[in-house]
Design an enzyme around this catalytic site. Structure first.
Site, short mmCIF file in Angstrom:
data_model
loop_
_atom_site.label_atom_id
_atom_site.label_comp_id
_atom_site.label_asym_id
_atom_site.label_seq_id
_atom_site.Cartn_x
_atom_site.Cartn_y
_atom_site.Cartn_z
CE LYS A 125 -7.77 -28.30 9.85
NZ LYS A 125 -7.20 -28.45 11.26
CD GLU A 154 0.60 -41.45 5.81
OE1 GLU A 154 0.18 -42.42 6.68
OE2 GLU A 154 1.17 -40.48 6.06
CB CYS A 176 1.77 -42.68 10.45
SG CYS A 176 2.58 -42.03 8.95
CD GLU A 221 -1.15 -44.45 14.50
OE1 GLU A 221 -0.17 -44.20 13.82
OE2 GLU A 221 -2.18 -44.04 14.27
#
Length: 496
Positions: free
Chosen positions: A172, A247, A281, A378
């Site tokens: 997906k 992750e 990331c 973040e």
């Protein structure tokens, strides 16, 4: 969509937009939970048929290498699909997005041939003579949910080991960036991958993604994305006790020691934060600098950052492109304004650029304390915060004062000192005098809320296999066994 080797359309479409212009470039079928069910069924059928699972590891590796060769022949087309959907510059898309993706897929093919599929245990003499063999077997159907920042690379980090291990897969992709994996799936089937082994269903995360994560016939889910969504994936997967690899987010510290080569550290810190507009990331978004070097280092950062070329993504001279969409552009602006309200100072940038597409200036903030939201959350944009520290212990405390622990960098001319500090940093990857060093030969993943499990490295196939122990009795008869712990010889005779 690609389901069971067929191109499947839908009544609803997703519009893919070029972040550098804001203009639509493609429409893609929007899959839903029903399409996920169909894809999982196709994957399950191929797995049970053994059309891929029963091939030898060498046969699987050969087909995977054939796919890499074919994809390499059309690499320029894959680069265009990536940068047109996610705003990467052509340099980044060529080197990282597609170059890494194909090289890493080839690495997983190599692993298929070298992996320890069977491992004998020492012969046991107690309680009876026996030999056990540990087998590694494919899980079955693997679900992969991929992000928009490195669409093909991070998808193949999941698809590669899954296929090498003999699984079937349902992907997906993110709604923004399904183009490159759809192209890759077609290339794979044209070059030996049996239809239905790799299925791709673009769709909304709340519908298609949630169904994939909770589907009872999916034995493993692998996800890359935000920590918030990762928690939801983990919760959905728990209903059927799936294997899970996550992750997730990061808030990487770049620790500049007082003995660092400042020219290299300045370039390294900027590279660590601003490559791909900060949408990585493991970006180093917190620069930790000695108090007595703070002003000089900030001046050097600002001077050097002003040379970053922001321009057309297909121009090889462009250093930095746009952010992914208008929502993310506004989110970054809100973070910067919030930081200023908390007392931070904008040393450079701080604004969205007034041009077509979704652009944001390289931004450097000073006067930041690690407790501020801008230092803890973040941002996922080109925003670097500079935080002063008093000594090495203080720097380590600041670096570790985060819910994240994905990656960190240390800048020093003293290797022994840097290695000592690296041992104290709570992060899955610590780079000394470098940044963004993703190496397929070593594991990648995070501590704390940066994730669960590891991708890449020599043990990458572990997460895509089940462990089975087969025990063979070598004792040679009933009298050599410990059955009398339960059944006596008299009982045996009575039973006759």
């Amino acid at each position: 969509m690609r389901i069971g080797g067929q191109e499947v359309d839908s009544d609803r479409l997703m519009t893919i937009v070029d972040p550098s212009t804001g203009a639509p470039i493609a429409t893609v079928a929007r899959g839903d939970a029903g399409h996920i069910d169909a894809a999982v069924a196709a994957a399950r059928d191929t797995f049970e048929s053994g059309v891929w699972r029963t091939k030898t590891p060498q046969e699987r590796a050969a087909i995977m290498r054939r796919i890499v060769a074919a994809a390499t022949d059309v690499a320029d087309e894959l680069v265009e699909l990536e940068l047109s959907a996610n705003g990467a510059t052509v340099r980044q898309a060529t080197g990282f997005h597609i170059g890494y993706a194909l090289a890493h897929f080839s690495y997983f093919a190599d692993l298929a041939e070298t992996y320890a599929w069977q491992r004998p245990a020492p012969i046991a003499s107690f309680p009876a003579l026996s030999q056990s063999v540990v087998h590694r077997e494919p899980i079955g159907v693997v679900g992969a949910i991929a992000p928009w920042n490195f669409p093909l690379l991070l998808t193949l980090w999941k698809v590669g080991p899954a296929l090498a291990a003999g699984n079937s897969v349902v992907v997906k992709p993110d709604e923004h960036t399904p183009l490159s994996i759809l192209a890759f799936a077609r290339i794979a089937e044209q070059n030996g991958l049996p239809p239905g082994v790799l299925n791709v269903v673009p769709g909304d995360g709340r519908d298609a993604g949630a169904r994939l994560a909770s589907h009872p016939d999916v034995g493993k889910i692998a996800f890359t994305g935000s920590t918030a969504v990762g928690r939801e994936i983990m919760s959905l997967a728990s209903g059927t006790v799936k294997h899970v690899t996550l992750e997730l987010g990061g808030k990487g510290p770049s620790i500049v020691l007082d003995d660092a080569d400042l020219d290299m550290a300045v370039d390294g810190v900027l590279y660590g934060c601003f490559v791909y507009s900060g949408q990585v990331c493991e970006s180093g978004t917190r620069a930790l600098v000695p108090e007595h070097l703070h002003d000089e280092f900030v001046r050097r950062l600002v001077d050097r950052a002003q040379t970053i070329v922001i321009g057309p993504t297909r121009d090889w001279d462009t250093d930095m492109g746009p952010v992914i969409d208008a929502k993310q552009q506004q989110r970054i602006l809100d973070y910067v304004r919030g930081a200023v309200a908390e007392g931070a100072t904008v040393a450079l940038g701080g604004e969205a650029l007034d041009r077509d597409g979704f652009w944001f200036q390289p931004t450097i903030l000073t006067g930041v304390r690690n407790v501020m939201r801008i230092a803890q959350e973040e941002v996922f944009g080109p925003v670097l915060v500079v935080i002063p520290y008093t000594d090495s212990d203080h720097a380590v405390r600041i670096a570790n004062d985060s819910e994240y622990g994905l990656a960190a960098s240390i800048w020093s001319s003293d290797n022994a000192r840097a290695l000592d500090i690296a041992g104290r940093i709570q992060a899955g990857s610590v780079w000394i005098n470098d940044a963004h060093q993703i190496n397929c030969h070593v594991p990648f993943g995070g501590y704390k809320q940066s994730g669960l499990g590891r991708e890449l490295g020599p043990d990458a196939l572990d997460a895509y296999t089940e462990i089975k122990t087969v025990h063979l009795d070598l004792s040679g008869g009933r009298d050599a066994k410990p059955y009398d712990l339960l059944l006596s010889h008299a009982d045996q005779g009575a039973s006759r």
